[in-house]
Design a protein around this motif. Structure first.
Motif, PDB file in Angstrom:
ATOM      1  N   ASP A   1      37.341 -58.688 -16.222  1.00 29.71           N
ATOM      2  CA  ASP A   1      36.701 -59.244 -17.983  1.00 29.71           C
ATOM      3  C   ASP A   1      36.477 -60.267 -17.608  1.00 29.71           C
TER       4      ASP A   1
ATOM      5  N   LEU B   1      31.675 -50.629 -22.424  1.00 29.60           N
ATOM      6  CA  LEU B   1      30.931 -51.975 -20.718  1.00 29.60           C
ATOM      7  C   LEU B   1      31.319 -51.597 -19.736  1.00 29.60           C
TER       8      LEU B   1
ATOM      9  N   PRO C   1      31.838 -52.758 -15.821  1.00 26.21           N
ATOM     10  CA  PRO C   1      31.297 -53.777 -15.045  1.00 26.21           C
ATOM     11  C   PRO C   1      31.070 -53.270 -13.932  1.00 26.21           C
TER      12      PRO C   1
ATOM     13  N   PRO D   1      26.800 -59.725 -22.846  1.00 30.83           N
ATOM     14  CA  PRO D   1      27.921 -59.106 -22.596  1.00 30.83           C
ATOM     15  C   PRO D   1      28.625 -58.580 -24.302  1.00 30.83           C
TER      16      PRO D   1
ATOM     17  N   TYR E   1      26.516 -54.760 -16.037  1.00 31.41           N
ATOM     18  CA  TYR E   1      27.508 -53.566 -16.416  1.00 31.41           C
ATOM     19  C   TYR E   1      25.922 -52.747 -16.601  1.00 31.41           C
TER      20      TYR E   1
ATOM     21  N   SER F   1      26.707 -49.443 -19.922  1.00 30.66           N
ATOM     22  CA  SER F   1      27.333 -49.355 -21.369  1.00 30.66           C
ATOM     23  C   SER F   1      27.414 -47.841 -20.733  1.00 30.66           C
TER      24      SER F   1
ATOM     25  N   SER G   1      24.006 -55.156 -22.838  1.00 38.00           N
ATOM     26  CA  SER G   1      24.732 -54.303 -21.901  1.00 38.00           C
ATOM     27  C   SER G   1      24.694 -55.810 -21.336  1.00 38.00           C
TER      28      SER G   1
END
Length: 592
Positions: A106, A359, A361, A318, A339, A341, A333
């Protein structure tokens, strides 16, 4: 890609793998390193489902069909009342706000922190062939009839293959991904006729309630250009989706592309369509699919009632968690395909009883590519591979794009223009899209296009008085740092080469910039300077335009890199901020 056990655990925690597998030994030893390459999507996309309807959201793909590196900003500053709020958070402030662990996946996706080191561990991001398996997994889990994919725009523009196919390659990619509904912004820079052609190719709906005909000689004068909304039935519920294209399109981009069309926020008519969907169409939920920008949409939610969700775009933020304003849930997003969502809706008694959000990745090194996606990319890139794969040179340092005032890739573009055009000062637009090239890597022609691929790429060289340059910079600062989000257009400050200045963000309008130097000397308000610019309309207010020197910016930059062979751009900005000491301050414009 070398990933140790600690990184495996961070990946697992981020993607929900620990809950899905029931233990942490999945990644143990050498077997774990191999297993991570073979993870199924039921492992990776762990999600606590809710209700029966699912909306998948993407935004600001900027035509990136392939995986890429994309570094988030290390300077993200706005007016004092906005700094440190969602939409204006970066770096360690972002990590603290959302509780993100340093060094995690993240942290790599959401911040600039340790970017080069984490890039070498986690690899590239996004890519349609890696997005598709996530979408397919959700549809298999929920039932295809219960899932829609919506796109907040800035999708058709940003890469060579988009420019060279006039957007067709990207619409093909959207159809492959299964986009059901979209809105636009940079899409409009292909011109009105081409936009309509591309919409004809798109299998989904293109909607906008805030784009109308303003040609008094047209039969459609003051009528909508596009359908204002789309009603989608998923999970046994009727979802009304209202389109909100970028309200500043005709001022942010040359008017010639949309002559005869009027763009604005139009929150009054938005309210009318919300009421129409609820009272006449009897929908169970109202969603605004928006390209206003994250901070603008937070203001919009204060002005319009009855909206359940705003799915935002344009500012590339993000949002690991939703923002709730007056009972409206707002998500955004990110950008560049990094990403997807997922928003699950629980609809009961004709209204939203609950929702669940994540969200996701798109970690392309951890998600096996879909073969059909790879074939689609190969089909569209094949005619241009020889040009785009040319190695122009190498970079010693990180070449990145995003930042409020300065980035190394923009600096490279400015140096190239100044070297060829012999101008005193060069203006580069504060666009937020592009790519990142890691230290020591080759710079491909494709990378240059990724920073400059627009339908009006010409570099112009002309004369401007010092007082015009000074006023121009103050006007740009008024837009970027206005305390009212509704008066911001969502870009960063224009980058300048051959000059430097100091800025006081909190100073009154027209009084922010000081110590303006051109060529190492204080700006002379009465002096005429030789100026070069691209990506805007500045040449229209200049004099003595050198028509013989006009060239596409991507050719100017490519030639410069070929000559230099090794590029070494300093990380130090040519802009000094006087009223804060850090690039990613916390709320209240304070540096912690």
């Amino acid at each position: 890609m070398e990933i140790d056990r600690r990184d495996f655990l961070q990946i697992a925690a981020t993607l929900g793998l620990l809950g899905a597998t029931g233990g942490t030994n999945l990644f143990a030893g050498e077997a774990g390193k191999e297993r991570i390459k073979k993870l199924s999507f039921s492992d990776i996309v762990d999600f606590k489902a809710k209700g029966k309807a699912t909306i998948l959201h993407i935004c600001d793909l900027h035509a990136h069909l392939k995986p890429l590196y994309w570094r988030e900003p290390s300077t993200l500053i706005s007016a004092k009342n906005l700094v440190g709020t969602p939409g204006f958070i970066c770096g360690e402030s972002f990590q603290k706000y959302y509780g993100i662990q340093p060094g995690s996946l993240d942290a790599y996706f959401d911040t600039h922190n340790d970017f080069t080191e984490l890039a070498k561990k986690f690899g590239k991001m996004g890519g349609i062939a890696h997005m598709k398996p996530i979408i397919d997994h959700v549809k298999k889990e929920r039932g295809e009839e219960n899932v829609i994919l919506v796109d907040s725009g800035d999708t058709w523009q940003g890469t060579a293959v988009a420019l060279k196919t006039d957007g067709e390659a990207i619409v093909d990619a959207q159809n492959y991904l299964g986009v059901d509904v979209m809105v636009g912004h940079w899409e409009f820079t292909y011109g009105k006729e081409r936009v309509q052609e591309l919409i004809g190719m798109l299998k989904g709906d293109f909607i906008s309630q805030n784009v109308i005909d303003n040609d008094p000689f047209s039969d459609e004068f003051e009528e909508l250009i596009f359908p204002p909304y789309s009603i989608q039935e998923i999970g046994g519920a009727k979802i009304g989706i209202i389109g909100q294209s970028f309200p500043f399109t005709s001022t942010a981009n040359p008017k010639k592309f949309t002559e005869g069309w009027s763009f604005a926020l139009r929150h009054e008519t938005l309210q009318e369509y919300v009421n129409e969907l609820r009272n006449e169409k009897k929908v169970d939920a109202v969603v605004v699919l928006s390209h206003d920008g994250f901070s603008v949409d937070q203001e919009l939610a204060k002005k319009v009632t009855g909206v359940d969700f705003i799915l935002s775009g344009h500012t590339h933020d993000p949002s690991p968690e939703p923002i709730i304003v007056n009972d409206t849930v707002i998500i955004i997003s990110g950008s560049h395909g990094k990403y997807i969502s997922r928003l699950d809706l629980d609809i009961k008694d004709k209204k939203v009883a609950g929702y669940s959000y994540k969200l996701i990745p798109v970690a392309s090194n951890l998600i096996p590519a879909d073969k059909a996606g790879e074939e689609l990319i190969e089909k569209w890139y094949k005619p241009y591979n020889e040009e785009l794969n040319e190695v122009l040179g190498t970079t010693k340092g990180l070449l990145y794009k995003r930042d409020t005032f300065y980035s190394t890739f923009d600096s490279l573009i400015g140096m190239a223009i100044q070297d060829e055009m012999k101008c005193d000062i060069n203006f580069n637009p504060g666009y937020r899209w592009g790519t990142t090239v890691l230290p020591g890597d080759d710079i491909l022609k494709d990378n240059v296009y990724e920073m400059t691929a627009i339908t009006y790429p010409e570099v112009y060289t002309f004369d401007l008085k010092g007082k015009v340059i000074a006023k121009l910079m103050e006007d740009i600062a008024d837009n970027v740092f206005n305390s009212n989000p509704l008066l911001q257009q969502g870009g960063d400050m224009s980058r300048i080469t051959g000059a430097s200045y100091s800025i006081t963000i909190s100073a009154p309008s027209g009084k922010r910039i000081s110590d303006f130097m051109i060529g190492g000397k204080p700006i002379d308000m009465e002096k005429t300077y030789r100026v070069s610019s691209w990506g805007g309309n500045l040449q229209n207010v200049g004099e003595n335009l050198d028509k013989k020197a006009i060239r596409p910016v991507y050719e100017v930059v490519s030639d410069y890199i070929r000559r230099q062979k090794v590029i070494d751009i300093p990380m130090e900005s040519n802009v000094k901020i006087l009223d804060m000491d850090c690039g990613c301050p916390v709320e209240g414009a304070k540096c912690s």
